[in-house]
Design a protein around this motif. Structure first.
Motif, short mmCIF file in Angstrom:
data_model
loop_
_atom_site.label_atom_id
_atom_site.label_comp_id
_atom_site.label_asym_id
_atom_site.label_seq_id
_atom_site.Cartn_x
_atom_site.Cartn_y
_atom_site.Cartn_z
N HIS A 72 35.68 37.62 -11.10
CA HIS A 72 35.51 38.87 -10.37
C HIS A 72 36.68 39.80 -10.68
O HIS A 72 36.49 41.01 -10.85
N PHE A 73 37.88 39.24 -10.79
CA PHE A 73 39.05 40.02 -11.18
C PHE A 73 38.84 40.65 -12.55
O PHE A 73 39.09 41.85 -12.75
N LEU A 74 38.38 39.86 -13.53
CA LEU A 74 38.19 40.38 -14.88
C LEU A 74 37.17 41.52 -14.89
O LEU A 74 37.33 42.50 -15.62
N GLY A 75 36.16 41.41 -14.08
CA GLY A 75 35.15 42.47 -14.02
C GLY A 75 35.63 43.71 -13.31
O GLY A 75 35.16 44.82 -13.58
N ALA A 76 36.59 43.53 -12.40
CA ALA A 76 37.05 44.67 -11.60
C ALA A 76 38.30 45.33 -12.16
O ALA A 76 38.70 46.39 -11.68
#
Length: 388
Positions: A232-236
């Motif tokens: 989720h971090f990588l996507g955000a």
């Protein structure tokens, strides 16, 4: 009046008692010491740049193309050399700040807390990266003065949360980095497969954020859904739709000064100032984003001309010494962010290494300004010339 130059006197005085410095004063020597302390992945992450690293080389080479023009016998020259500057209505003892560098836990276990402890005695503000290893609220408790650098995420509500948290925690300014819509092509990291974010490093501000955590099925703690949080971090991490309109929205979230970092064109700087930005940081991310890009120092005069007196212009990329800071200020920068040198000090001696680098840089800057016959803030285009 600043007294940073007295640091040199102290070094010589200590030497008469047999106490020699434990750290060198040349950037290259300190870098080599750090290379011996760090694993190849972390060292390559800090030292490496985009592509064939031509932009990083150009940043350093650009300083050799500009020569200072001392005029020592000025009226009142005995009072020259003060380093104090005023930025956004606040008086600072020097024009130096630490550049925002993330994932410092791979460099030193105390990461940003050590940076704050090294910068505080010198009066240098810390510009905290969004990708820090320590939540901003903990850094705020340790740092006497700090600014917050924002990587604008793909989730605007998360961006708002970061800005509001930084404001509430006591940041003095918000610095939006605009040149990192995605990571640049970095062969050193690729060759080692080194992306620290996949190990949840540099994620402290995200994992501690209530807006970020509300998107998860479980808390990003031991025993939680670790993989979900990381991805989720990588996507955000970064918004690919960042524009002047986005940045103008920050005015709804904070009353702090807002700067945009990563600008190397006068027309873009002018557009940002038209949108209400208070400051521009002329920077190409230390060469880490685009290979064969313009050297940041070569872009500085164009941005200064485009902005005029409508906004404050700061500078980073390629700075390795106090003399480099003087050149950047003569070309129009009102303050300078220093990056890799203090990171290598951090790697070798923690907070003491950071303090060593900052004190040495400011001592050289003050000595240079005194020999130029001016206060640092008075340096201008008449004090520098481009070499043939």
């Amino acid at each position: 009046m600043s007294h940073f130059a007295q640091y040199q006197d102290g070094v010589y005085a200590d030497a008469t008692e047999g106490r020699l410095p434990s750290l060198p004063y040349h950037h290259e020597q300190l870098r080599d010491m750090a290379a011996g302390r760090l694993e190849p992945g972390p060292f390559g992450y800090v030292e490496g740049s985009a592509g064939r690293e031509r932009t990083a080389d150009a940043n350093a080479d650009a300083f050799a193309r500009y020569a200072l023009r001392p005029r020592s016998l000025r009226p009142g020259a005995e009072h020259s050399g003060d380093l104090g500057v005023t930025l956004f209505g606040r008086r600072y003892p020097s024009p130096l700040l630490t550049a925002p560098i993330g994932v410092l836990e791979q460099v030193h276990e105390e990461s940003e807390l050590a940076v704050a402890r090294g910068a505080n005695p010198v009066g240098v503000p810390v510009v905290l990266s969004t990708a820090s290893s320590t939540p901003m609220e903990e850094v705020a408790e340790a740092a006497d003065e700090w600014w917050y650098q924002l990587y604008w995420p793909s989730d605007d509500e998360l961006a708002e949360s970061f800005v509001r948290r930084a404001t509430a925690a006591g940041a003095s300014a918000i610095v939006v980095t605009c040149d990192t819509k995605r990571l640049g092509w970095r062969p050193r990291d690729l060759s080692l497969g080194h992306l620290p974010f996949l190990r949840s490093q540099g994620t402290a501000n995200y994992f501690s954020d209530p807006e970020f955590r509300s998107r998860l099925k479980a808390d990003p703690e031991p025993g939680g859904v670790f993989t979900e949080a990381v991805f989720h971090f990588l996507g955000a991490f970064a918004s690919k739709a960042l524009s002047t309109e986005n940045i103008a929205r920050i005015r709804q979230w904070t009353d702090l000064p807002v700067l945009v970092k990563g600008v190397v064109r006068g027309d873009e700087a002018a557009d940002l100032v038209d949108a209400g930005v208070d400051g521009i940081v002329v920077s190409n991310h230390g060469g880490r984003q685009i290979d064969n890009a313009v050297a940041a120092l070569d872009a500085l005069p164009e941005v200064v001309d485009a902005v005029g007196d409508r906004a404050t212009v700061l500078f980073d990329s390629g700075v390795r010494s106090g003399a480099d800071v003087a050149v950047a200020m003569a070309l129009g920068a009102q303050a300078v962010l220093l990056g890799r040198p203090w990171v290598y000090g951090l790697a070798v001696e923690g907070a003491a290494g950071v303090e060593h680098v900052l004190r040495a840089t400011l001592a050289e800057l003050q000595i240079t300004a005194e020999l130029m016959g001016k206060d640092a803030a008075e340096l201008d285009a008449s004090d520098v010339t481009r070499r043939p």
